[in-house]
Design a protein around this motif. Structure first.
Motif, PDB file in Angstrom:
ATOM      1  N   TYR A  43       0.831  -1.206   0.000  1.00 35.06           N
ATOM      2  CA  TYR A  43       0.000   0.000   0.000  1.00 35.06           C
ATOM      3  C   TYR A  43       0.870   1.262   0.000  1.00 35.06           C
ATOM      4  O   TYR A  43       2.027   1.256   0.418  1.00 35.06           O
ATOM      5  N   ILE A  44       0.284   2.364  -0.470  1.00 38.03           N
ATOM      6  CA  ILE A  44       1.059   3.595  -0.678  1.00 38.03           C
ATOM      7  C   ILE A  44       1.159   4.433   0.596  1.00 38.03           C
ATOM      8  O   ILE A  44       1.963   5.346   0.670  1.00 38.03           O
ATOM      9  N   ASN A  45       0.357   4.122   1.602  1.00 36.82           N
ATOM     10  CA  ASN A  45       0.567   4.788   2.897  1.00 36.82           C
ATOM     11  C   ASN A  45       2.007   4.565   3.348  1.00 36.82           C
ATOM     12  O   ASN A  45       2.583   3.497   3.139  1.00 36.82           O
ATOM     13  N   VAL A  46       2.587   5.577   3.978  1.00 39.03           N
ATOM     14  CA  VAL A  46       3.957   5.446   4.468  1.00 39.03           C
ATOM     15  C   VAL A  46       4.026   4.384   5.562  1.00 39.03           C
ATOM     16  O   VAL A  46       4.970   3.611   5.654  1.00 39.03           O
ATOM     17  N   ASP A  47       3.020   4.346   6.410  1.00 36.91           N
ATOM     18  CA  ASP A  47       2.872   3.286   7.407  1.00 36.91           C
ATOM     19  C   ASP A  47       1.388   3.215   7.763  1.00 36.91           C
ATOM     20  O   ASP A  47       0.601   4.074   7.345  1.00 36.91           O
ATOM     21  N   PRO A  48       0.967   2.219   8.541  1.00 36.43           N
ATOM     22  CA  PRO A  48      -0.463   2.101   8.855  1.00 36.43           C
ATOM     23  C   PRO A  48      -0.937   3.027   9.966  1.00 36.43           C
ATOM     24  O   PRO A  48      -2.085   2.932  10.391  1.00 36.43           O
ATOM     25  N   PRO A  53      -8.611   1.279  11.647  1.00 40.24           N
ATOM     26  CA  PRO A  53      -8.550  -0.118  12.097  1.00 40.24           C
ATOM     27  C   PRO A  53      -9.556  -1.006  11.381  1.00 40.24           C
ATOM     28  O   PRO A  53      -9.355  -2.207  11.268  1.00 40.24           O
ATOM     29  N   PHE A  54     -10.663  -0.423  10.885  1.00 42.40           N
ATOM     30  CA  PHE A  54     -11.646  -1.218  10.159  1.00 42.40           C
ATOM     31  C   PHE A  54     -11.074  -1.741   8.842  1.00 42.40           C
ATOM     32  O   PHE A  54     -11.511  -2.761   8.323  1.00 42.40           O
ATOM     33  N   GLY A 297     -14.879  -1.916  23.003  1.00 45.19           N
ATOM     34  CA  GLY A 297     -14.154  -1.051  22.084  1.00 45.19           C
ATOM     35  C   GLY A 297     -15.045  -0.491  21.004  1.00 45.19           C
ATOM     36  O   GLY A 297     -16.209  -0.855  20.871  1.00 45.19           O
ATOM     37  N   LYS A 298     -14.452   0.386  20.216  1.00 41.77           N
ATOM     38  CA  LYS A 298     -15.222   1.034  19.144  1.00 41.77           C
ATOM     39  C   LYS A 298     -14.958   0.399  17.779  1.00 41.77           C
ATOM     40  O   LYS A 298     -15.564   0.786  16.801  1.00 41.77           O
ATOM     41  N   TYR A 299     -14.025  -0.579  17.728  1.00 38.33           N
ATOM     42  CA  TYR A 299     -13.702  -1.221  16.447  1.00 38.33           C
ATOM     43  C   TYR A 299     -13.994  -2.721  16.492  1.00 38.33           C
ATOM     44  O   TYR A 299     -13.359  -3.510  15.792  1.00 38.33           O
ATOM     45  N   GLN A 301     -16.196  -4.608  15.356  1.00 36.88           N
ATOM     46  CA  GLN A 301     -16.696  -5.297  14.162  1.00 36.88           C
ATOM     47  C   GLN A 301     -15.582  -6.035  13.445  1.00 36.88           C
ATOM     48  O   GLN A 301     -15.828  -6.974  12.692  1.00 36.88           O
ATOM     49  N   LEU A 302     -14.338  -5.614  13.658  1.00 33.32           N
ATOM     50  CA  LEU A 302     -13.179  -6.294  13.071  1.00 33.32           C
ATOM     51  C   LEU A 302     -12.263  -6.728  14.207  1.00 33.32           C
ATOM     52  O   LEU A 302     -11.578  -5.892  14.809  1.00 33.32           O
ATOM     53  N   GLY A 303     -12.263  -8.025  14.497  1.00 35.97           N
ATOM     54  CA  GLY A 303     -11.478  -8.533  15.619  1.00 35.97           C
ATOM     55  C   GLY A 303     -10.000  -8.221  15.511  1.00 35.97           C
ATOM     56  O   GLY A 303      -9.309  -8.053  16.529  1.00 35.97           O
ATOM     57  N   ASP A 304      -9.474  -8.133  14.255  1.00 37.89           N
ATOM     58  CA  ASP A 304      -8.050  -7.844  14.080  1.00 37.89           C
ATOM     59  C   ASP A 304      -7.660  -6.465  14.601  1.00 37.89           C
ATOM     60  O   ASP A 304      -6.475  -6.179  14.775  1.00 37.89           O
ATOM     61  N   ALA A 305      -8.641  -5.586  14.826  1.00 39.89           N
ATOM     62  CA  ALA A 305      -8.335  -4.262  15.362  1.00 39.89           C
ATOM     63  C   ALA A 305      -7.758  -4.362  16.766  1.00 39.89           C
ATOM     64  O   ALA A 305      -7.080  -3.445  17.239  1.00 39.89           O
TER      65      ALA A 305
END
Length: 557
Positions: A43-48, A53-54, A297-299, A301-305
């Protein structure tokens, strides 16, 4: 001389390249080879660090403060080796470096192109890991799927790499899918064949195929794959789905993966020592005491968060004999009138990290419920800040206590911006990041859990406890049990009159290991199991009594 292994994936995304790479790292370490694992993300983001988180899952923070992909957490947990910013490379960071060099004139006015400039930068990043850490083996996982447009520069770079360092020092491993078609009653090899064909069209012939599957692979299927993909049948390695990711190293060991890797790379065929890892897998499958922990938590819906939080809970459960069940609670759905419905019956509550005002009232309600009902509680980063706000409103008499992150005009900012963050404009990589020391207060719960005067933990935050309110909190019964060595920054808070209530400004989940659960998570699990015992035995002492003197020492490495 360092050997290099490149792990690619085909057919579908999320096929498990990270777990395969981490498992291979564990198998090599069990043979006393030193290992470092590198992630190349397209991905083109410099970092995550600024990614939702979604979309991306959690941001894993290294000791030196890099915000990285969650796979680095797997690398660290499986190999028990700390990674660094060198181990995380993105397309964004590559292009940023190349453009900076071009602006400085480093290319002497030449035309800057994907080949050779981008590919050379990628290869240099791989070599940098070898030069700086000098491991016996560098394992490099290439994110995405073979055939993706954005992955092509990385694939081209690793193709060139074998020519640059010598064929005998490079191995290509391809992870692919062997689906079972229920209606046909057959395992199909075509997806694997096409994936290898795509890889070969780019110029890479895989040395080993790791085939994900949900059932045993017949020898005839392995022979078929061998014939069509030009890989020896002994190098067609099946990797069946497992109930726990920590089973994967033992599965791959039984398939002879490490033996084949060492043979191809011309390395000594040492015998593995997987005794402790096998003991871990045995403990995982032993029946335990059911224990339910709520993650508010607020994320959710995605356990990987919250991947590292979940794995840290698992490590503690493995160690303490708990059969862990997680109750996921969306903090946006929590309020004082509904919190009883959502949290009733749990034996522990975790409020993890996050950013922004969304769902904060629900987190505060969860903290209040755990505090007033004597439920074991662990707050992480934002979770600690919410516990501070909750105390300020319900105990310390500041009904409008808040964080300046959520309300810039609050008259009582009990949580406020770090002084060094006042003039920061860019969001990425500018927080308090990485490993910092924390001095523990003698005689505190934190002291009992850690057993050390000074500990080192990883941070990722901009806001902190506001020292202008420190005396008010101390006078109202709050306990500050961990601070920076100069006592300026509050790192750990706890409530002495509660069975187990502790929260940290740092992220302990990043340092937990399968065979060495983090002390805070281990303490939470012990407290939760104690509550289970109480609930099952009404004649036992009230929940507000101190924890029994369970052993708080780390288990073996």
């Amino acid at each position: 001389m360092t050997k290099f292994i490149f792990v690619t994936g085909g057919v579908v995304s999320s096929i498990g390249k990270g777990i395969v790479a981490a498992s291979l790292g564990r198998l090599l370490k069990s043979r006393d080879y030193s290992v470092s694992i590198l992630k190349l993300d397209p991905y083109i983001n410099v970092d995550p660090g600024t990614m939702s988180p979604f979309q991306h899952g959690e941001v894993f923070v290294t000791e030196d403060g890099a915000e990285t992909d969650l796979d680095l957490g797997h690398y660290e947990r499986f190999t028990d080796t700390s990674m660094s910013r060198l181990n995380s490379v993105t397309t964004g960071s590559i292009y940023q470096a190349v453009i900076n060099k071009e602006r400085r004139g480093d290319y002497d006015g030449g035309t800057v192109q994907v080949i050779p400039h981008i590919t050379n930068e990628i290869k240099e990043r791989v070599q940098r890991v070898a030069q700086n850490t000098n491991p016996d083996v560098v394992i490099t996982e290439i994110g995405g799927t073979v055939g993706d447009i954005e992955s092509l520069p990385f694939i081209e770079a690793i193709r060139q790499f074998r020519k640059d360092v010598g064929r005998q020092d490079v191995l290509y491993m391809h992870v692919t899918l062997l689906p079972w078609i229920a209606s046909a009653g057959e395992m199909k090899t075509k997806p694997t064949q096409h994936s290898v064909k795509e890889l070969r069209s780019i110029g890479i012939q895989p040395d080993i195929l790791v085939c994900r599957c949900d059932r045993p692979v017949p020898a005839s299927i392995k022979e078929k794959i061998s014939n069509f993909c030009d890989v020896p049948a002994s190098c067609v390695v099946e990797c069946q789905d497992a109930s726990s990711i920590y089973e994967v190293p033992t599965i791959l060991e039984s398939e002879g993966l490490a033996h084949q890797v060492l043979q191809i790379l011309g390395m000594d065929l040492r015998s593995p020592n997987l005794h402790q890892w096998e003991e871990l897998v045995t403990r995982i499958h032993q029946p335990g005491t059911p224990v339910e922990i709520a993650i508010v938590g607020k994320y959710v819906q995605l356990g990987d968060a919250y991947l590292s939080v979940v794995e840290s809970l698992n490590h503690a459960a493995f160690s303490e004999g708990g059969d862990l069940k997680i109750r996921w609670i969306n903090s946006e759905e929590l309020e004082p009138l509904t919190v009883e419905h959502h949290l009733h019956g749990v034996q522990g509550v975790i409020v993890p990290g996050g950013f922004g005002p969304r769902g904060i009232d629900g987190k505060i309600a969860a903290v209040n419920y755990a505090r007033e009902h004597n439920i074991p509680f662990l707050g992480l980063c934002l979770g600690m800040q919410c516990s501070v706000i909750e105390w300020s409103r319900h105990v310390a008499g500041l009904q409008d206590g808040n964080s300046s992150e959520f309300d810039k005009e609050t008259p009582n900012p009990v949580i406020n911006l770090l002084p060094e963050q006042q003039d920061v404009v860019d969001l990425g990589g500018t927080m308090r990041l990485g490993l910092y020391p924390c001095r523990i207060t003698p005689g505190s719960l934190a002291d009992r859990l850690y057993g050390e005067e000074v500990v080192y933990e990883r941070h990722r935050h901009r806001y902190e406890f506001n020292n202008a309110y420190r005396n008010l909190f101390l006078e109202s019964g709050y306990s500050i049990s961990g601070t920076s060595p100069d006592a300026r920054l509050v790192e750990i808070i706890e409530l002495p009159d509660h069975p187990f209530f502790i929260a940290s400004q740092f992220h302990p989940e990043f340092q937990s290991r399968p065979n060495k659960p983090h002390p805070l998570f281990r303490g939470l699990m012990q407290a939760a199991l104690t509550l289970v015992e109480k609930q099952q035995s009404p004649e036992m002492t009230p929940a507000s009594t101190p924890l029994p003197e369970r052993s708080l020492e780390h288990s073996g490495a």
